[in-house]
Design a protein around this motif. Structure first.
Motif, short mmCIF file in Angstrom:
data_model
loop_
_atom_site.label_atom_id
_atom_site.label_comp_id
_atom_site.label_asym_id
_atom_site.label_seq_id
_atom_site.Cartn_x
_atom_site.Cartn_y
_atom_site.Cartn_z
N HIS A 31 0.85 -1.18 0.00
CA HIS A 31 0.00 0.00 0.00
C HIS A 31 0.89 1.24 0.00
N VAL A 32 0.55 2.19 -0.83
CA VAL A 32 1.29 3.45 -0.89
C VAL A 32 0.80 4.33 0.25
N GLN A 33 1.74 4.89 0.98
CA GLN A 33 1.39 5.73 2.13
C GLN A 33 0.77 7.04 1.66
N ASP A 34 -0.29 7.44 2.29
CA ASP A 34 -0.95 8.70 1.96
C ASP A 34 -0.25 9.83 2.70
N PRO A 35 0.36 10.78 1.97
CA PRO A 35 1.10 11.86 2.65
C PRO A 35 0.23 12.74 3.54
N GLU A 36 -1.08 12.79 3.26
CA GLU A 36 -1.95 13.62 4.09
C GLU A 36 -2.09 13.07 5.49
N THR A 37 -1.79 11.79 5.70
CA THR A 37 -1.91 11.21 7.03
C THR A 37 -0.66 11.46 7.87
N LEU A 38 0.40 12.00 7.27
CA LEU A 38 1.64 12.24 7.98
C LEU A 38 1.65 13.61 8.66
N THR A 39 2.48 13.76 9.65
CA THR A 39 2.67 15.07 10.26
C THR A 39 3.53 15.91 9.32
N VAL A 40 3.55 17.20 9.54
CA VAL A 40 4.36 18.09 8.71
C VAL A 40 5.82 17.68 8.76
N HIS A 41 6.31 17.36 9.97
CA HIS A 41 7.70 16.94 10.13
C HIS A 41 7.99 15.66 9.35
N ALA A 42 7.08 14.69 9.40
CA ALA A 42 7.28 13.42 8.69
C ALA A 42 7.26 13.63 7.17
N ARG A 43 6.38 14.52 6.69
CA ARG A 43 6.36 14.83 5.25
C ARG A 43 7.67 15.46 4.80
N GLU A 44 8.18 16.40 5.60
CA GLU A 44 9.45 17.05 5.26
C GLU A 44 10.58 16.02 5.24
N ALA A 45 10.58 15.11 6.21
CA ALA A 45 11.62 14.07 6.26
C ALA A 45 11.52 13.16 5.04
N GLN A 46 10.30 12.84 4.64
CA GLN A 46 10.12 11.98 3.47
C GLN A 46 10.59 12.70 2.20
N LEU A 47 10.25 13.96 2.06
CA LEU A 47 10.71 14.72 0.89
C LEU A 47 12.22 14.83 0.87
N GLU A 48 12.84 15.03 2.02
CA GLU A 48 14.30 15.12 2.09
C GLU A 48 14.93 13.79 1.68
N LYS A 49 14.31 12.69 2.06
CA LYS A 49 14.81 11.37 1.66
C LYS A 49 14.75 11.21 0.14
N TYR A 50 13.64 11.66 -0.47
CA TYR A 50 13.53 11.60 -1.93
C TYR A 50 14.61 12.46 -2.59
N ARG A 51 14.85 13.63 -2.05
CA ARG A 51 15.91 14.50 -2.60
C ARG A 51 17.27 13.80 -2.49
N TYR A 52 17.51 13.15 -1.36
CA TYR A 52 18.77 12.44 -1.15
C TYR A 52 18.92 11.29 -2.15
N MET A 53 17.80 10.67 -2.51
CA MET A 53 17.83 9.57 -3.48
C MET A 53 17.99 10.07 -4.91
N GLY A 54 17.95 11.37 -5.13
CA GLY A 54 18.17 11.91 -6.46
C GLY A 54 16.93 12.41 -7.17
N TYR A 55 15.78 12.33 -6.52
CA TYR A 55 14.56 12.83 -7.15
C TYR A 55 14.57 14.35 -7.12
N LYS A 56 14.04 14.94 -8.16
CA LYS A 56 13.97 16.40 -8.24
C LYS A 56 12.68 16.86 -7.58
N VAL A 57 12.72 16.97 -6.27
CA VAL A 57 11.58 17.46 -5.50
C VAL A 57 11.93 18.89 -5.11
#
Length: 151
Positions: free
Chosen positions: A95-121
């Motif tokens: 199941h794909v995690q719904d970002p709306e269910t995350l806290t603001v801090h968790a969303r920021e951490a997830q976006l930072e992880k994507y940036r670290y993996m090379g995604y252009k976020v």
């Protein structure tokens, strides 16, 4: 084009179709990616194997069976498909995690992880500057022009 082949779907007398089910998502070795080939190339290989005298596929002799992709598109070029022992259970669906269910801090951490993996976020652009009225800054006005004449 783009069909996942099963033994029931092929004509074993057609050399171009005889080996199509076995030429999907070929495992290369432990821990390695699977080789996925376009249908046209699989048809050439199937015809070549038939012309070389390889017998048709016998399901009774098979020690593994094709499992379609469990995530992503159900397509023969999806490398998530696999060859497993016959009768193996299907894994639990992911199941794909719904970002709306995350806290603001968790969303920021997830976006930072994507940036670290090379995604252009991209970070959101700064807010555009707002226009403001000059009178609001000078309230009440120091020089009310309506109270004076030109002279």
């Amino acid at each position: 084009m783009g069909k996942i082949w099963r033994l029931q779907d092929i004509d074993p007398d057609n050399p171009e179709e005889r080996f199509l089910p076995a030429l999907q998502c070929i495992p290369m070795g432990p821990g390695m990616q699977r080789m996925v080939l376009p249908e046209a190339i699989c048809r050439f290989i199937s015809k070549h194997l038939s012309e070389c005298g390889c017998p048709p596929i016998d399901p009774a002799l098979a020690v593994k069976e094709y499992r379609p992709p469990t995530r992503g598109q159900n397509h023969p070029l999806n490398g998530d498909a696999d060859w497993v022992p016959p009768g193996s259970p299907m894994p639990e669906p992911e199941h794909v995690q719904d970002p709306e269910t995350l806290t603001v801090h968790a969303r920021e951490a997830q976006l930072e992880k994507y940036r670290y993996m090379g995604y252009k976020v991209e970070k959101p652009p700064p807010p555009e500057p707002q226009a403001f009225e000059i009178d609001k800054l000078d309230d009440p006005p120091r020089f009310p022009p309506g109270e004076h004449t030109v002279t």
